[in-house]
Structure formats: structure tokens, C-alpha cells
Design a protein around this motif. Sequence first.
Motif, PDB file in Angstrom:
ATOM      1  N   ARG A 114     -22.741  14.279 -24.238  1.00 25.18           N
ATOM      2  CA  ARG A 114     -21.366  14.785 -24.303  1.00 25.18           C
ATOM      3  C   ARG A 114     -20.772  14.902 -22.905  1.00 25.18           C
ATOM      4  NH1 ARG A 114     -18.922  18.053 -28.866  1.00 25.18           N
ATOM      5  NH2 ARG A 114     -16.815  18.465 -28.116  1.00 25.18           N
ATOM      6  N   THR A 115     -21.555  15.402 -21.962  1.00 22.66           N
ATOM      7  CA  THR A 115     -21.082  15.463 -20.583  1.00 22.66           C
ATOM      8  C   THR A 115     -20.822  14.067 -20.041  1.00 22.66           C
ATOM      9  OG1 THR A 115     -22.307  17.512 -20.173  1.00 22.66           O
ATOM     10  CG2 THR A 115     -21.660  16.215 -18.244  1.00 22.66           C
ATOM     11  N   GLY A 116     -21.731  13.152 -20.354  1.00 22.67           N
ATOM     12  CA  GLY A 116     -21.575  11.783 -19.873  1.00 22.67           C
ATOM     13  C   GLY A 116     -20.329  11.110 -20.411  1.00 22.67           C
ATOM     14  N   LEU A 117     -20.061  11.262 -21.708  1.00 20.25           N
ATOM     15  CA  LEU A 117     -18.865  10.646 -22.285  1.00 20.25           C
ATOM     16  C   LEU A 117     -17.588  11.331 -21.811  1.00 20.25           C
ATOM     17  CD1 LEU A 117     -19.915   9.859 -25.982  1.00 20.25           C
ATOM     18  CD2 LEU A 117     -19.847   8.319 -24.013  1.00 20.25           C
ATOM     19  N   THR A 118     -17.667  12.631 -21.547  1.00 23.81           N
ATOM     20  CA  THR A 118     -16.502  13.330 -20.993  1.00 23.81           C
ATOM     21  C   THR A 118     -16.189  12.804 -19.601  1.00 23.81           C
ATOM     22  OG1 THR A 118     -16.949  15.352 -22.272  1.00 23.81           O
ATOM     23  CG2 THR A 118     -15.568  15.576 -20.301  1.00 23.81           C
ATOM     24  N   ASP A 119     -17.225  12.686 -18.762  1.00 22.61           N
ATOM     25  CA  ASP A 119     -17.023  12.127 -17.421  1.00 22.61           C
ATOM     26  C   ASP A 119     -16.441  10.716 -17.505  1.00 22.61           C
ATOM     27  OD1 ASP A 119     -18.072  14.414 -16.350  1.00 22.61           O
ATOM     28  OD2 ASP A 119     -20.051  13.569 -15.901  1.00 22.61           O
ATOM     29  N   TRP A 120     -16.984   9.923 -18.402  1.00 23.53           N
ATOM     30  CA  TRP A 120     -16.545   8.537 -18.573  1.00 23.53           C
ATOM     31  C   TRP A 120     -15.067   8.483 -18.960  1.00 23.53           C
ATOM     32  CZ3 TRP A 120     -14.701   5.424 -22.560  1.00 23.53           C
ATOM     33  CH2 TRP A 120     -14.902   4.038 -22.449  1.00 23.53           C
ATOM     34  N   SER A 121     -14.671   9.323 -19.904  1.00 28.98           N
ATOM     35  CA  SER A 121     -13.285   9.317 -20.389  1.00 28.98           C
ATOM     36  C   SER A 121     -12.317   9.826 -19.331  1.00 28.98           C
ATOM     37  CB  SER A 121     -13.175  10.178 -21.655  1.00 28.98           C
ATOM     38  OG  SER A 121     -14.018   9.692 -22.682  1.00 28.98           O
ATOM     39  N   LEU A 122     -12.699  10.886 -18.621  1.00 24.40           N
ATOM     40  CA  LEU A 122     -11.820  11.431 -17.581  1.00 24.40           C
ATOM     41  C   LEU A 122     -11.673  10.444 -16.425  1.00 24.40           C
ATOM     42  CD1 LEU A 122     -13.017  15.154 -17.481  1.00 24.40           C
ATOM     43  CD2 LEU A 122     -10.905  14.265 -18.466  1.00 24.40           C
ATOM     44  N   ALA A 123     -12.758   9.754 -16.091  1.00 20.10           N
ATOM     45  CA  ALA A 123     -12.681   8.756 -15.023  1.00 20.10           C
ATOM     46  C   ALA A 123     -11.775   7.602 -15.417  1.00 20.10           C
ATOM     47  CB  ALA A 123     -14.090   8.247 -14.681  1.00 20.10           C
ATOM     48  N   GLN A 124     -11.859   7.184 -16.669  1.00 18.45           N
ATOM     49  CA  GLN A 124     -11.002   6.097 -17.124  1.00 18.45           C
ATOM     50  C   GLN A 124      -9.543   6.543 -17.180  1.00 18.45           C
ATOM     51  OE1 GLN A 124     -11.220   3.650 -21.124  1.00 18.45           O
ATOM     52  NE2 GLN A 124     -12.824   2.996 -19.705  1.00 18.45           N
ATOM     53  N   ALA A 125      -9.311   7.797 -17.584  1.00 12.67           N
ATOM     54  CA  ALA A 125      -7.940   8.319 -17.597  1.00 12.67           C
ATOM     55  C   ALA A 125      -7.355   8.345 -16.194  1.00 12.67           C
ATOM     56  CB  ALA A 125      -7.914   9.723 -18.204  1.00 12.67           C
ATOM     57  N   GLU A 126      -8.180   8.626 -15.191  1.00  8.38           N
ATOM     58  CA  GLU A 126      -7.707   8.625 -13.807  1.00  8.38           C
ATOM     59  C   GLU A 126      -7.302   7.225 -13.367  1.00  8.38           C
ATOM     60  OE1 GLU A 126      -6.435   9.640 -10.174  1.00  8.38           O
ATOM     61  OE2 GLU A 126      -6.882  10.984 -11.858  1.00  8.38           O
ATOM     62  N   VAL A 127      -8.045   6.213 -13.836  1.00  6.22           N
ATOM     63  CA  VAL A 127      -7.675   4.826 -13.522  1.00  6.22           C
ATOM     64  C   VAL A 127      -6.303   4.511 -14.109  1.00  6.22           C
ATOM     65  CG1 VAL A 127      -8.244   2.404 -13.924  1.00  6.22           C
ATOM     66  CG2 VAL A 127     -10.055   4.025 -13.352  1.00  6.22           C
ATOM     67  N   PHE A 128      -6.067   4.916 -15.356  1.00  5.14           N
ATOM     68  CA  PHE A 128      -4.767   4.680 -15.989  1.00  5.14           C
ATOM     69  C   PHE A 128      -3.667   5.463 -15.285  1.00  5.14           C
ATOM     70  CE2 PHE A 128      -7.306   3.256 -19.682  1.00  5.14           C
ATOM     71  CZ  PHE A 128      -6.607   2.115 -20.002  1.00  5.14           C
ATOM     72  N   ARG A 129      -4.015   6.602 -14.704  1.00  3.37           N
ATOM     73  CA  ARG A 129      -3.015   7.383 -13.983  1.00  3.37           C
ATOM     74  C   ARG A 129      -2.617   6.692 -12.682  1.00  3.37           C
ATOM     75  NH1 ARG A 129      -5.651  11.942 -14.151  1.00  3.37           N
ATOM     76  NH2 ARG A 129      -4.718  12.594 -16.105  1.00  3.37           N
ATOM     77  N   ARG A 130      -3.589   6.036 -12.042  1.00  2.87           N
ATOM     78  CA  ARG A 130      -3.289   5.326 -10.790  1.00  2.87           C
ATOM     79  C   ARG A 130      -2.539   4.026 -11.051  1.00  2.87           C
ATOM     80  NH1 ARG A 130      -8.793   6.354  -9.556  1.00  2.87           N
ATOM     81  NH2 ARG A 130      -9.248   4.128  -9.801  1.00  2.87           N
ATOM     82  N   HIS A 131      -2.859   3.380 -12.160  1.00  2.00           N
ATOM     83  CA  HIS A 131      -2.230   2.090 -12.497  1.00  2.00           C
ATOM     84  C   HIS A 131      -1.584   2.230 -13.879  1.00  2.00           C
ATOM     85  CE1 HIS A 131      -4.457   0.403  -9.118  1.00  2.00           C
ATOM     86  NE2 HIS A 131      -5.582   0.838  -9.650  1.00  2.00           N
ATOM     87  N   ARG A 248      -7.687  16.829 -23.142  1.00  2.00           N
ATOM     88  CA  ARG A 248      -9.019  17.410 -23.334  1.00  2.00           C
ATOM     89  C   ARG A 248      -9.216  17.889 -24.757  1.00  2.00           C
ATOM     90  NH1 ARG A 248     -12.193  18.391 -18.717  1.00  2.00           N
ATOM     91  NH2 ARG A 248     -13.706  19.043 -20.283  1.00  2.00           N
ATOM     92  N   PHE A 249      -8.175  18.415 -25.375  1.00  2.00           N
ATOM     93  CA  PHE A 249      -8.285  18.873 -26.768  1.00  2.00           C
ATOM     94  C   PHE A 249      -8.601  17.693 -27.679  1.00  2.00           C
ATOM     95  CE2 PHE A 249      -6.404  19.785 -30.959  1.00  2.00           C
ATOM     96  CZ  PHE A 249      -7.085  20.951 -31.282  1.00  2.00           C
ATOM     97  N   GLY A 250      -7.862  16.598 -27.535  1.00  2.00           N
ATOM     98  CA  GLY A 250      -8.112  15.419 -28.351  1.00  2.00           C
ATOM     99  C   GLY A 250      -9.486  14.830 -28.083  1.00  2.00           C
ATOM    100  N   LEU A 251      -9.889  14.821 -26.809  1.00  5.98           N
ATOM    101  CA  LEU A 251     -11.205  14.300 -26.459  1.00  5.98           C
ATOM    102  C   LEU A 251     -12.308  15.124 -27.110  1.00  5.98           C
ATOM    103  CD1 LEU A 251     -12.988  12.390 -24.806  1.00  5.98           C
ATOM    104  CD2 LEU A 251     -12.712  13.934 -22.860  1.00  5.98           C
ATOM    105  N   ASP A 252     -12.161  16.448 -27.087  1.00  2.00           N
ATOM    106  CA  ASP A 252     -13.168  17.307 -27.713  1.00  2.00           C
ATOM    107  C   ASP A 252     -13.260  17.063 -29.213  1.00  2.00           C
ATOM    108  OD1 ASP A 252     -14.058  18.526 -25.414  1.00  2.00           O
ATOM    109  OD2 ASP A 252     -12.657  20.211 -25.546  1.00  2.00           O
ATOM    110  N   LEU A 253     -12.133  16.809 -29.863  1.00  2.18           N
ATOM    111  CA  LEU A 253     -12.162  16.508 -31.298  1.00  2.18           C
ATOM    112  C   LEU A 253     -12.970  15.245 -31.574  1.00  2.18           C
ATOM    113  CD1 LEU A 253      -8.509  17.231 -32.542  1.00  2.18           C
ATOM    114  CD2 LEU A 253     -10.554  18.602 -32.925  1.00  2.18           C
ATOM    115  N   ILE A 254     -12.764  14.221 -30.757  1.00  4.81           N
ATOM    116  CA  ILE A 254     -13.505  12.973 -30.941  1.00  4.81           C
ATOM    117  C   ILE A 254     -14.990  13.196 -30.695  1.00  4.81           C
ATOM    118  CG2 ILE A 254     -13.857  10.644 -30.030  1.00  4.81           C
ATOM    119  CD1 ILE A 254     -10.862  10.545 -29.447  1.00  4.81           C
ATOM    120  N   LEU A 255     -15.327  13.920 -29.631  1.00  5.13           N
ATOM    121  CA  LEU A 255     -16.732  14.162 -29.319  1.00  5.13           C
ATOM    122  C   LEU A 255     -17.405  15.040 -30.371  1.00  5.13           C
ATOM    123  CD1 LEU A 255     -16.566  14.622 -25.437  1.00  5.13           C
ATOM    124  CD2 LEU A 255     -17.152  12.578 -26.763  1.00  5.13           C
ATOM    125  N   ASP A 256     -16.642  15.932 -31.006  1.00  7.78           N
ATOM    126  CA  ASP A 256     -17.198  16.697 -32.135  1.00  7.78           C
ATOM    127  C   ASP A 256     -17.604  15.750 -33.262  1.00  7.78           C
ATOM    128  OD1 ASP A 256     -16.860  19.098 -30.843  1.00  7.78           O
ATOM    129  OD2 ASP A 256     -14.996  19.627 -31.881  1.00  7.78           O
TER     130      ASP A 256
END
Length: 268
Positions: A114-131, A248-256
Motif C-alpha cells: 500500500r505504501t509502495g502504490l501510494t508512492d507510485w501514484s503520488l510520484a506519477q501525479a507530480e509528473v502530470f503536474r509538471r507536464h 488522496r481520498f480517491g486513491l485510498d478508496l482504490i487501494l481499499d
Amino acid sequence: MIFLIGWQYEAEGGPAMNDEKVPAELDRLWRLSAESRLGRPAKLDVDRVVRAAIELADRDGLSGATLPKIAEALGVTKMSLYRHTGSKDELLDLMADLAVGPAPLSSAVAGEWRTGLTDWSLAQAEVFRRHTWLARLPISGPPKGPNQISWLDAALRVLRDTGLGWLAKLAVVGLLGGYVRSASQQANDMAEGRRGTGLDQDQAEREYGRALAKLVDVERFPEAAKLFGAEIFETPVAEPEPSDRDFRFGLDLILDGVATAIDRRNPD
């Protein structure tokens, strides 16, 4: 479904195919063909063309990264770009793979999916924020560039000990990737809609709630009327920003849901 190509690495460390020739678009995407060392260095190469395209897209949006504008920025002719990009569609693939970059290392230890997928998703969201243009790129197929494969591999590593099968793992990666893309595009669209208003997201939501509270009739829209009457739009929100909080709320729902799938696969 992801189709894997059977690469064979030779003693020198260079990738090669056993029998089949690598398609030109994959050759460029994976940078397999080395530039000739004879004579003067080439004025153009794939990376220079693609980086110029990304700079234009970051500045002017995807519509600003046209072949004529890229050629003008590089001081070359449009026709000279085709040797390095193949076509406009291929250029988009090259831009996407270079822009996302290699997947970062996760802080999760073995078993902390769960920590790994959270890190993965947040990192990808940061890429979309930059581009911001990345979320608007047409999806032409499964990941095939080296950087995109690195993101796939990173997610599969996190899911390695969950007991899920390959199809389930790919479904999880696809679901999370689609969520990040959709949420990023929505956040970009909302920010674009606020541009010129001078309002941040909290202020825009407050104005929205006040306006709709006057319009939504309790008899016609009973639950919506309760929502706008609850004054949740008037409540000041501390950090994080509303878009981050919603993400983060939506991400937590998916990870649940992923946790439920894992528990069903591995009952105590």
C-alpha cells in the motif's frame, strides 16, 4: 495486455533481437541505433528534437509542439525532423516517454504494497503536474518506452508478494494509472477554469456553494439541497490543497479495493 518483446543482451551490453529486426519506432524509442562517430557530430538527434518539443508543450500546451514550431525552435527544416521522429504520432510517444522519466525508487519495504502504490501514484501525479499536457495525450496502446516500462516494473515489484496473478496486477496498475491521469486532467481543467478570476480552489468552491444554495430547490433536488444547505463549502480548509485532499481520498478508496482483492486471494 502487455506484449513483451524477446530482447537478448549481447556481451558488450547492447540490446539486440535474435532474428527479427526492431521496428524503426521502437529503435528510436529505446535509442538503440548509435549515431555515427565518423565526421562531424550530427546537428540533430532524437533527444534534442524531443526535448525541444517538450519545452514547447510545457510552455504553450500540446498544440504548441507542432513539427513546424519544433523545427523553427531548432533552426532546421521540418523535413529534417522525420528522420528522428518518424511521424507526429511517434513524436507524441517519444515525448511521453521522455517526459515521464524513469520511475523513482519507493520508500516502501518488502510487503508494504500500500505504501509502495501510494508512492507510485503520488510520484506519477507530480509528473502530470509538471507536464500538464501529458494527461491530454491520446492513448495509442500499452506502455512500450523504457521509462514507461520502468513505471510498470516499479508497480509490479510492489505487487510481487501480494499473491495476485499477472492479470490482476496489470488491472491494478491500469486502474491506478487511469485514476492518476483522470484526476490530473480534472485538476488542470479546474485550474484553467479559475484562471483570470483571481480565486483559488477554496474560494471558487465557496462562490459555487453560495450560488447553488440559492437555486437548488428542496422539493426538486432534496439531497442536493441538503448538501448546499450544509455549508460545507463555507468551511475553511487547511493544508493540503483541496485538489490534493480529493486525490488522496480517491486513491485510498482504490487501494481499499486492492486490499480486498489481496485478502480474498490470501485468506488467513
